[in-house]
Design a protein around this motif. Structure first.
Motif, PDB file in Angstrom:
ATOM      1  N   UNK A 153      23.954  35.951  -1.691  1.00  0.00           N
ATOM      2  CA  UNK A 153      24.693  37.175  -1.996  1.00  0.00           C
ATOM      3  C   UNK A 153      25.872  36.886  -2.909  1.00  0.00           C
ATOM      4  N   UNK A 154      26.570  35.793  -2.664  1.00  0.00           N
ATOM      5  CA  UNK A 154      27.697  35.420  -3.515  1.00  0.00           C
ATOM      6  C   UNK A 154      27.221  35.117  -4.941  1.00  0.00           C
ATOM      7  N   UNK A 155      26.122  34.397  -5.047  1.00  0.00           N
ATOM      8  CA  UNK A 155      25.579  34.055  -6.367  1.00  0.00           C
ATOM      9  C   UNK A 155      25.144  35.319  -7.103  1.00  0.00           C
ATOM     10  N   UNK A 156      24.476  36.217  -6.389  1.00  0.00           N
ATOM     11  CA  UNK A 156      23.998  37.441  -7.025  1.00  0.00           C
ATOM     12  C   UNK A 156      25.158  38.351  -7.421  1.00  0.00           C
ATOM     13  N   UNK A 157      26.220  38.381  -6.632  1.00  0.00           N
ATOM     14  CA  UNK A 157      27.401  39.134  -7.025  1.00  0.00           C
ATOM     15  C   UNK A 157      27.999  38.579  -8.313  1.00  0.00           C
ATOM     16  N   UNK A 306      30.206  30.035  -8.854  1.00  0.00           N
ATOM     17  CA  UNK A 306      31.393  29.764  -9.655  1.00  0.00           C
ATOM     18  C   UNK A 306      31.016  29.474 -11.106  1.00  0.00           C
ATOM     19  N   UNK A 307      29.971  28.687 -11.320  1.00  0.00           N
ATOM     20  CA  UNK A 307      29.541  28.401 -12.687  1.00  0.00           C
ATOM     21  C   UNK A 307      28.986  29.641 -13.369  1.00  0.00           C
ATOM     22  N   UNK A 326      22.201  24.045  -5.243  1.00  0.00           N
ATOM     23  CA  UNK A 326      23.460  24.555  -4.693  1.00  0.00           C
ATOM     24  C   UNK A 326      23.268  25.830  -3.877  1.00  0.00           C
ATOM     25  N   UNK A 327      22.077  26.393  -3.928  1.00  0.00           N
ATOM     26  CA  UNK A 327      21.761  27.539  -3.082  1.00  0.00           C
ATOM     27  C   UNK A 327      21.116  27.089  -1.778  1.00  0.00           C
ATOM     28  N   UNK A 328      20.004  26.376  -1.857  1.00  0.00           N
ATOM     29  CA  UNK A 328      19.229  26.104  -0.640  1.00  0.00           C
ATOM     30  C   UNK A 328      19.879  25.081   0.278  1.00  0.00           C
ATOM     31  N   UNK A 329      20.805  24.284  -0.239  1.00  0.00           N
ATOM     32  CA  UNK A 329      21.499  23.316   0.617  1.00  0.00           C
ATOM     33  C   UNK A 329      22.824  23.851   1.156  1.00  0.00           C
ATOM     34  N   UNK A 330      23.231  25.031   0.697  1.00  0.00           N
ATOM     35  CA  UNK A 330      24.551  25.515   1.094  1.00  0.00           C
ATOM     36  C   UNK A 330      25.681  24.780   0.403  1.00  0.00           C
ATOM     37  N   UNK A 331      25.365  23.707  -0.270  1.00  0.00           N
ATOM     38  CA  UNK A 331      26.245  22.850  -1.085  1.00  0.00           C
ATOM     39  C   UNK A 331      27.619  22.605  -0.476  1.00  0.00           C
TER      40      UNK A 331
END
Length: 494
Positions: A153-157, A306-307, A326-331
């Motif tokens: 959700x954060x990435x899509x935002x 962030x990127x 960075x998505x599937x591992x929760x990074x």
């Protein structure tokens, strides 16, 4: 003998050993059927964010509906020994487990709901042995999906209206992790996945281009592109950065012209390295000048929210994003930190007795009682959540208290519309609610995020959403803490 597929059979060995040793203790002491209440919750939003997206309930339901001890499970448990070499489990207890079926009540927040620290995502009420025994499985099925749905959700935002594709299978934490991550990422807003098995299992849209190895397998990049376009002419997307990205764009344009001669078109190019802002702008200029204004530019290369936000701020000409590791591992945060705590037990007279765990850290002191969450709305936006006890009268005027800082309080304006978040899922072990399909869950996430103040959605230093204990519940909790600290050591049940 091959082990059963644990994700499909509700195997009760998806647990920690101490759950089984406690279960034997409840059974031996005659407390196995004493009714109790547990809640699953977390204490901090992940990734330093202002919200969390609940996910994983469908996995929980699948698990509990087929939860039972099979003969091979009991045979394994019978083989376990104490340090002194004696059987760890009483044969009569194992026989009891063989006849055990899930028969608790369970209420849960629907998947795709935005939730906040200390709010119960799941409430389990039933025989204490069973309610305790499913703890690990509930956390196993809820923590990771909720973490990944929130990250997605954060990435899509950050990506705005440009689609995000989950490309993380090869970096996921094992096969099940890859599957669960693909589904959770879709719940969080991703357009689809590269994971073919997830596409089959969950009905997700799947996408893929080709690897650098495809280009390297040919004598020239142009030959590789031409051969790939011949093999996959519809929706052809070419990876252009194996040797030189802008030279790769020129070769892609050449192949695009050949596709147009066949009545087709070049669907897109993918950039996977280098200065993505500069390269994407140069690529866009080259494509537009050549007449390929509809050819999309896809970017990958260890991206996160962030990127992506930085690239968009810099004016990168990117139409879609492939996000993997960075998505599937929760990074930044590899675990949600959800917990499952006992909060009440039924007394012999039928009354509920609240239970509390005391901690020197206020944020780790649990909230007693049988809890529900009421969400208040104003002008279409969520404005506050109140955690309250089902066994006490509702207040005439609502005031909430931050569980971590009792000086932070908020009065809720009377008359605001409100909804209780925890909904019935099981009653006596029988499912009483049909779960929505994945598209409905994904749509719920989008709608829920749209009803939060934009400040809560910020990637950094977000506004804190008002979520806390109803004032009466806070005061009863405080009295229990004071009573426990003045009582003899360890006597905290009063």
């Amino acid at each position: 003998m091959q082990p059963r597929d644990l994700a499909r059979t509700g195997c009760p060995l998806v647990t920690d050993l101490y759950q089984l040793t406690m279960a034997q203790g409840f059974w031996k002491s005659g407390r196995a059927d004493r009714e109790a209440v547990y809640h699953l919750f977390f204490r901090e939003n992940p990734f330093g964010g202002g919200f969390t997206v609940a996910c994983g309930l469908a996995h929980v339901v699948d698990h509990l509906e087929s939860w039972r001890f099979h003969d091979e499970d009991l045979s394994y448990l019978a083989s376990l020994k104490t340090p002194a070499g004696r059987p760890l489990f009483d044969p009569a207890f194992l026989e009891y487990l063989g006849g055990l079926r899930f028969r608790c009540d369970m209420d849960a927040v629907p998947e795709g709901t935005v939730v906040f620290p200390h709010e119960p995502l799941v409430r389990v009420q039933g025989p204490i042995l069973q309610a305790q025994l499913i703890e690990t499985a509930l956390l196993y099925w809820m923590n990771y999906p909720t973490l990944i749905a929130t990250k997605a959700a954060r990435i899509c935002l950050a990506a705005g209206e440009t689609p995000v594709w989950e490309f993380g299978l090869r970096r996921a934490q094992g096969g099940d992790g890859g599957l669960i991550a693909a589904r959770a990422a879709y719940v969080g807003g991703c357009a689809g996945t590269s994971n073919v098995l997830a596409g089959r299992q969950w009905g997700l849209p799947v996408r893929g281009t080709h690897a650098h190895s495809w280009v390297m397998a040919f004598e020239s990049e142009l030959e590789a592109f031409q051969t790939f376009a011949d093999a996959m002419p519809d929706g052809c997307v070419l990876l252009v950065d194996t040797y030189d990205s802008l030279a790769g764009v020129r070769h892609a344009i050449q192949v695009g012209r050949q596709l147009r001669e066949r009545g087709l078109d070049l669907a897109g190019i993918r950039l996977d390295s280098g200065d993505l802002t500069w390269l994407s702008r140069q690529a866009r200029r080259m494509l537009d000048e050549a007449g390929f204004t509809r050819t999309r530019i896809l970017a990958s290369n260890d991206l996160d929210e962030h990127q992506i936000a930085r690239l968009r701020h810099e004016g990168a000409c990117i139409d879609a994003w492939g996000v993997g590791t960075r998505l599937v591992t929760g990074w930044e945060q590899p675990a949600l930190g959800g917990v499952y705590k006992l909060t009440a037990v039924r007394a012999p007279d039928g009354a509920w007795q609240p239970r509390i765990k005391i901690s020197e850290s206020a944020v780790k002191t649990t909230t007693p009682g049988r809890l529900q969450v009421r969400r208040f709305e104003q002008n279409g936006l969520f404005v506050a959540d109140a955690i309250y006890d089902l066994d006490h009268p509702l207040p005439e005027s609502w005031e909430i208290v931050d569980p971590g800082d009792p000086t932070r309080r908020k009065r809720i304006r009377p008359g605001l519309p409100a909804t209780d978040l925890l909904q019935p899922v099981f009653r006596g072990g029988a499912r009483v609610r049909e779960l929505p399909d994945l598209e409905t869950i994904r749509r719920r996430t989008r709608e829920q995020l749209a009803r939060l103040d934009p400040g809560i959605l910020r990637l950094a230093q977000p506004y804190t959403y008002p979520a806390g204990l109803e004032r009466g519940l806070h005061e009863r909790k405080l009295q229990m803490i004071l009573a426990a600290r003045s009582a003899p050591a360890g006597d905290t049940a009063a």
